[in-house]
Design an enzyme around this catalytic site. Structure first.
Site, mmCIF file in Angstrom:
data_model
loop_
_atom_site.group_PDB
_atom_site.id
_atom_site.type_symbol
_atom_site.label_atom_id
_atom_site.label_comp_id
_atom_site.label_asym_id
_atom_site.label_seq_id
_atom_site.Cartn_x
_atom_site.Cartn_y
_atom_site.Cartn_z
ATOM 1 N N GLY A 13 0.815 -1.226 0.000
ATOM 2 C CA GLY A 13 0.000 0.000 0.000
ATOM 3 C C GLY A 13 0.842 1.267 0.000
ATOM 4 O O GLY A 13 2.050 1.247 0.247
ATOM 5 N N ARG A 17 -2.387 8.013 4.451
ATOM 6 C CA ARG A 17 -2.631 8.795 5.673
ATOM 7 C C ARG A 17 -1.344 9.207 6.360
ATOM 8 O O ARG A 17 -1.328 10.038 7.250
ATOM 9 C CB ARG A 17 -3.501 7.970 6.637
ATOM 10 C CG ARG A 17 -4.940 7.858 6.209
ATOM 11 C CD ARG A 17 -5.665 6.718 6.921
ATOM 12 N NE ARG A 17 -5.345 5.410 6.334
ATOM 13 C CZ ARG A 17 -5.860 4.248 6.754
ATOM 14 N NH1 ARG A 17 -6.701 4.244 7.765
ATOM 15 N NH2 ARG A 17 -5.538 3.128 6.169
ATOM 16 N N LYS A 24 5.083 3.992 3.963
ATOM 17 C CA LYS A 24 4.816 3.950 5.402
ATOM 18 C C LYS A 24 5.636 2.870 6.111
ATOM 19 O O LYS A 24 6.196 3.107 7.185
ATOM 20 C CB LYS A 24 3.320 3.686 5.615
ATOM 21 C CG LYS A 24 2.913 3.510 7.051
ATOM 22 C CD LYS A 24 1.415 3.370 7.186
ATOM 23 C CE LYS A 24 0.952 1.968 6.857
ATOM 24 N NZ LYS A 24 -0.517 1.826 7.041
ATOM 25 N N GLN A 81 2.620 -6.508 -6.304
ATOM 26 C CA GLN A 81 1.278 -6.020 -6.617
ATOM 27 C C GLN A 81 1.536 -4.676 -7.304
ATOM 28 O O GLN A 81 1.919 -3.708 -6.648
ATOM 29 C CB GLN A 81 0.450 -5.817 -5.346
ATOM 30 C CG GLN A 81 -0.969 -5.364 -5.643
ATOM 31 C CD GLN A 81 -1.705 -4.878 -4.392
ATOM 32 O OE1 GLN A 81 -1.087 -4.490 -3.396
ATOM 33 N NE2 GLN A 81 -3.024 -4.879 -4.451
ATOM 34 N N GLY A 148 -12.040 -2.071 10.653
ATOM 35 C CA GLY A 148 -13.200 -2.838 10.214
ATOM 36 C C GLY A 148 -13.905 -3.403 11.440
ATOM 37 O O GLY A 148 -13.252 -3.849 12.375
ATOM 38 N N GLU A 163 -16.167 -2.380 6.829
ATOM 39 C CA GLU A 163 -15.159 -1.319 6.914
ATOM 40 C C GLU A 163 -15.788 -0.032 7.440
ATOM 41 O O GLU A 163 -16.982 0.226 7.239
ATOM 42 C CB GLU A 163 -14.516 -1.082 5.538
ATOM 43 C CG GLU A 163 -13.623 -2.211 5.084
ATOM 44 C CD GLU A 163 -12.538 -2.565 6.097
ATOM 45 O OE1 GLU A 163 -11.770 -1.683 6.482
ATOM 46 O OE2 GLU A 163 -12.497 -3.733 6.532
ATOM 47 N N ARG A 449 57.242 27.512 21.122
ATOM 48 C CA ARG A 449 56.388 28.659 21.350
ATOM 49 C C ARG A 449 57.290 29.887 21.420
ATOM 50 O O ARG A 449 58.485 29.762 21.717
ATOM 51 C CB ARG A 449 55.596 28.512 22.647
ATOM 52 C CG ARG A 449 56.479 28.395 23.852
ATOM 53 C CD ARG A 449 55.695 28.017 25.101
ATOM 54 N NE ARG A 449 56.607 27.933 26.232
ATOM 55 C CZ ARG A 449 56.464 27.076 27.227
ATOM 56 N NH1 ARG A 449 55.457 26.232 27.256
ATOM 57 N NH2 ARG A 449 57.307 27.083 28.223
HETATM 58 C C1 UD1 Z 1 -7.328 -2.881 7.282
HETATM 59 C C2 UD1 Z 1 -8.612 -3.720 7.234
HETATM 60 C C3 UD1 Z 1 -9.464 -3.381 8.456
HETATM 61 C C4 UD1 Z 1 -8.666 -3.662 9.733
HETATM 62 C C5 UD1 Z 1 -7.325 -2.924 9.724
HETATM 63 C C6 UD1 Z 1 -6.475 -3.440 10.850
HETATM 64 C C7 UD1 Z 1 -9.162 -4.136 4.892
HETATM 65 C C8 UD1 Z 1 -10.005 -3.745 3.739
HETATM 66 N N1 UD1 Z 1 -9.340 -3.448 6.007
HETATM 67 O O1 UD1 Z 1 -7.690 -1.520 7.167
HETATM 68 O O2 UD1 Z 1 -10.640 -4.179 8.452
HETATM 69 O O3 UD1 Z 1 -9.429 -3.272 10.853
HETATM 70 O O4 UD1 Z 1 -6.623 -3.161 8.492
HETATM 71 O O5 UD1 Z 1 -5.292 -2.705 10.976
HETATM 72 O O6 UD1 Z 1 -8.378 -5.041 4.757
HETATM 73 N N2 UD1 Z 1 -1.998 -3.146 1.240
HETATM 74 C C9 UD1 Z 1 -1.501 -3.774 0.118
HETATM 75 N N3 UD1 Z 1 -2.122 -3.551 -1.082
HETATM 76 C C10 UD1 Z 1 -3.213 -2.748 -1.215
HETATM 77 C C11 UD1 Z 1 -3.707 -2.117 -0.039
HETATM 78 C C12 UD1 Z 1 -3.091 -2.350 1.159
HETATM 79 O O7 UD1 Z 1 -0.527 -4.504 0.177
HETATM 80 O O8 UD1 Z 1 -3.699 -2.602 -2.330
HETATM 81 C C13 UD1 Z 1 -1.322 -3.360 2.520
HETATM 82 C C14 UD1 Z 1 -0.777 -2.086 3.134
HETATM 83 O O9 UD1 Z 1 0.564 -1.853 2.754
HETATM 84 C C15 UD1 Z 1 -0.914 -2.328 4.627
HETATM 85 C C16 UD1 Z 1 -2.035 -3.340 4.737
HETATM 86 O O10 UD1 Z 1 -2.247 -3.862 3.455
HETATM 87 O O11 UD1 Z 1 0.246 -2.861 5.188
HETATM 88 C C17 UD1 Z 1 -3.315 -2.742 5.302
HETATM 89 O O12 UD1 Z 1 -3.728 -1.644 4.519
HETATM 90 P P1 UD1 Z 1 -4.348 -0.364 5.194
HETATM 91 O O13 UD1 Z 1 -4.663 0.593 4.122
HETATM 92 O O14 UD1 Z 1 -3.501 0.081 6.295
HETATM 93 O O15 UD1 Z 1 -5.728 -0.972 5.744
HETATM 94 P P2 UD1 Z 1 -6.632 -0.347 6.895
HETATM 95 O O16 UD1 Z 1 -7.400 0.774 6.343
HETATM 96 O O17 UD1 Z 1 -5.823 -0.112 8.089
HETATM 97 CA CA CA Z 2 -3.662 -0.196 8.592
#
Ligand code: UD1
Ligand code: CA
Length: 509
Positions: A13, A17, A24, A81, A148, A163, A449
């Site tokens: 990801g 934020r 991150k 990805q 979530g 979510e 000196r």
């Molecule tokens: C996610 C969960 C939420 C949970 C929370 C716990 C989902 C949809 N939501 O939300 O239910 O309560 O974590 O901390 O799963 N990532 C990828 N590829 C992507 C998107 C994200 O690899 O396309 C990775 C990110 O790098 C990260 C992790 O997945 O390490 C979680 O992503 P993040 O956006 O932080 O999810 P949350 O909104 O925290």
């Molecule tokens: Ca997270």
């Protein structure tokens, strides 16, 4: 008994934020990058394989995880990805590798640095003993905002994960949240991942939607409440990074205290995860021990010292407010207060480096002392050498650095400048205030000196003169200089006569 399992860690990801140019998961808490924490935890569990899903700044993340001290070994693999299209999509990218890796797949996110291996082990045991198609680790949070929410079925199983953005007001009131830690029957997971549709609000493929799909097929999903919810904390913002950092440091300090290290006001110290400290060492408030620092037993680290990537043997004293980096300090040595040891400083046994002394790329031999206001750079100092206050190695000529060698038992008088390259031989003495530009042979005394001139009765003569011509009391500045230049020699001037020469006297402090 735990079935054979593989681990997938999601780390592709953007971390929107976090508002950072850097991914991150490359930010640090408790002295380690976030992704390093999670991969180390995974490694401790001895899974068949560990897959990290990477995307944003993949190269940097792979580099971080491939360099020591991350003990990832041969178990670690990466899956790309290319576009961050959601947590469900991320796993789907690894279908080929993951589907056949093991019957069980443990999934968690790279942004949960507090997670402990022991907790995951208990979770795997829980799942192995249940008949569920999947298990979700849940936590009851004081403030569940952003996570979530867990929607339970009447039989207490997990019916759905909703979510934050899609949750109804009633669902938002649920305080049981999804930690993002799951255990799946691998085969069943990939069947449902294919059926995921993009979320209506964000357009992402949510891994959490798999729970609902499994329920639709009549498969049961079990909930495993985590014993300590703090461990499940996901780091999404810098405020949460600071929180995680504080918790990790508190954990580290506690670990050390239980192993016999005294730490006063542990909430004020910053000790990185990889730091080692021996028993009966005392750490005062405000101390930072960073990187791969190793501190021996019975040491005393004074308040506000910062020590990075350094090795301290046993019985070392570091007094208040020292800054020490990439240095080695032998047993019984004492540093500070307010000393600065820069990279490649090596301080020998029982040696003393005192206040406002800077040492860089230099070896200080056993029992030698540089107690006050000194700079030692690119120097080799032998044993039992006394370096007087204010001594400076002039190691840089504007282009290159040069070496200074001071052999055993040498005495360097205060305020000496050693213009490198230069060598002071064994047992030699250097008179205070000398500017040494040539080698000093062993057993010699070097004085370099200008000789002192005493202008006898100078004050009285001056007074007489100013009484005669009162305006001269306000001489312009350049006239003052002219007078000083004239009177510089041994001849004396109208102001007085040269004093007889006195022999330079050297006193040991
Ligand atoms: C996610 C969960 C939420 C949970 C929370 C716990 C989902 C949809 N939501 O939300 O239910 O309560 O974590 O901390 O799963 N990532 C990828 N590829 C992507 C998107 C994200 O690899 O396309 C990775 C990110 O790098 C990260 C992790 O997945 O390490 C979680 O992503 P993040 O956006 O932080 O999810 P949350 O909104 O925290
Ligand atoms: Ca997270």
């Amino acid at each position: 008994m735990i079935e054979p399992f593989t681990i997938a860690i999601l780390g592709a990801g953007l971390g929107t934020r976090f508002k950072s140019k850097r991914a991150k998961l490359l930010h640090s808490a408790g002295g380690r990058r976030l992704i390093e924490h999670t991969v180390r935890t995974a490694t401790e569990l001895l899974p068949r394989k560990i897959f990290v899903i990477v995307g944003y700044q993949a190269k940097e993340i792979i580099e971080t995880l491939s360099a020591p001290p991350v003990p990832s070994g041969e178990r670690l693999f990466f899956i790309r990805q290319t576009k961050p299209m959601g947590t469900g999509h991320a796993l789907r990218c690894g279908r080929q590798e993951l589907e056949t890796a093991a019957p069980l797949l443990l999934v968690f996110y790279g942004d949960t640095p507090l997670l402990r291996a022991e907790t995951l082990r208990q979770f795997l045991e829980f799942h192995s003993q249940s008949t569920a198609a999947a298990s979700v680790m849940t936590a009851v949070m004081e403030d569940p905002t952003g996570y979530g929410r867990i929607v339970r079925a009447p039989d207490e199983s997990v019916k759905q994960i909703v979510e934050q953005k899609s949750a109804s007001p009633e669902q938002q009131a649920i305080r049981e949240i999804n930690t993002g830690i799951y255990c799946f029957e691998t085969r069943l997971l990939f069947v449902e991942l294919e059926r995921l549709v993009p979320d209506k609000i964000t357009g992402e493929y949510y891994l959490t939607d798999v729970i609902h799909l499994l329920n639709q097929r009549g498969k049961r999903v079990a909930a495993y409440p985590i014993p300590d919810p703090a461990e499940a904390m996901g780091v999404n913002t810098r405020a949460e990074l600071a929180q995680a950092d504080a918790l990790l440091r508190a954990r580290k300090a506690r670990e050390l205290m239980l192993a016999g290290v005294t730490i006063y006001q542990p909430e004020t110290v910053r000790i990185d995860a990889d730091v080692e400290v021996g028993a009966d060492t005392v750490i005062e408030p405000g101390v930072s021990l960073l990187g791969r620092t190793r501190v021996g037993e019975d040491c005393h680290i004074g308040p506000f010292a910062t020590i990075q990537d350094s090795e301290l043997a046993d019985h070392v004293t570091v007094k208040q407010s020292c800054v020490i980096a990439e240095s080695k300090i032998a047993s019984g040595a004492s540093i500070g207060p307010f000393a600065h040891l820069r990279p490649e400083a090596e301080v020998g046994e029982e040696a003393k480096i005192g206040n406002f002394v800077e040492v860089k790329k230099s070896r200080i031999g056993r029992g030698s002392k540089a107690q006050h206001l000194t700079y030692l750079g690119d120097a080799t100092v032998g044993e039992n050498v006394n370096v007087g206050a204010g001594t400076i190695t002039c190691n840089y000529d504007g282009e290159k650095k040069h070496q200074t060698v001071i052999e055993d038992n040498v005495f360097i008088g205060s305020g000496t400048e050693l213009v490198a390259p230069v060598r002071v031989g064994k047992n030699a003495y250097v008179g205070a205030g000398s500017t040494i530009t040539m080698g000093v042979p062993p057993d010699a005394l070097a004085i370099a000196r200008s000789l002192q001139t005493n202008k006898l009765r100078w004050v009285k003569e001056r007074k007489k003169k100013t009484e005669k011509q009162p305006t001269e009391a306000m001489e312009p500045v350049d006239e003052i200089f002219a007078t000083q230049q004239q009177s510089g020699g041994s001849k004396g001037t109208k102001l007085g006569k040269a004093a007889p020469r006195t022999k330079g006297k050297i006193k040991r402090r």
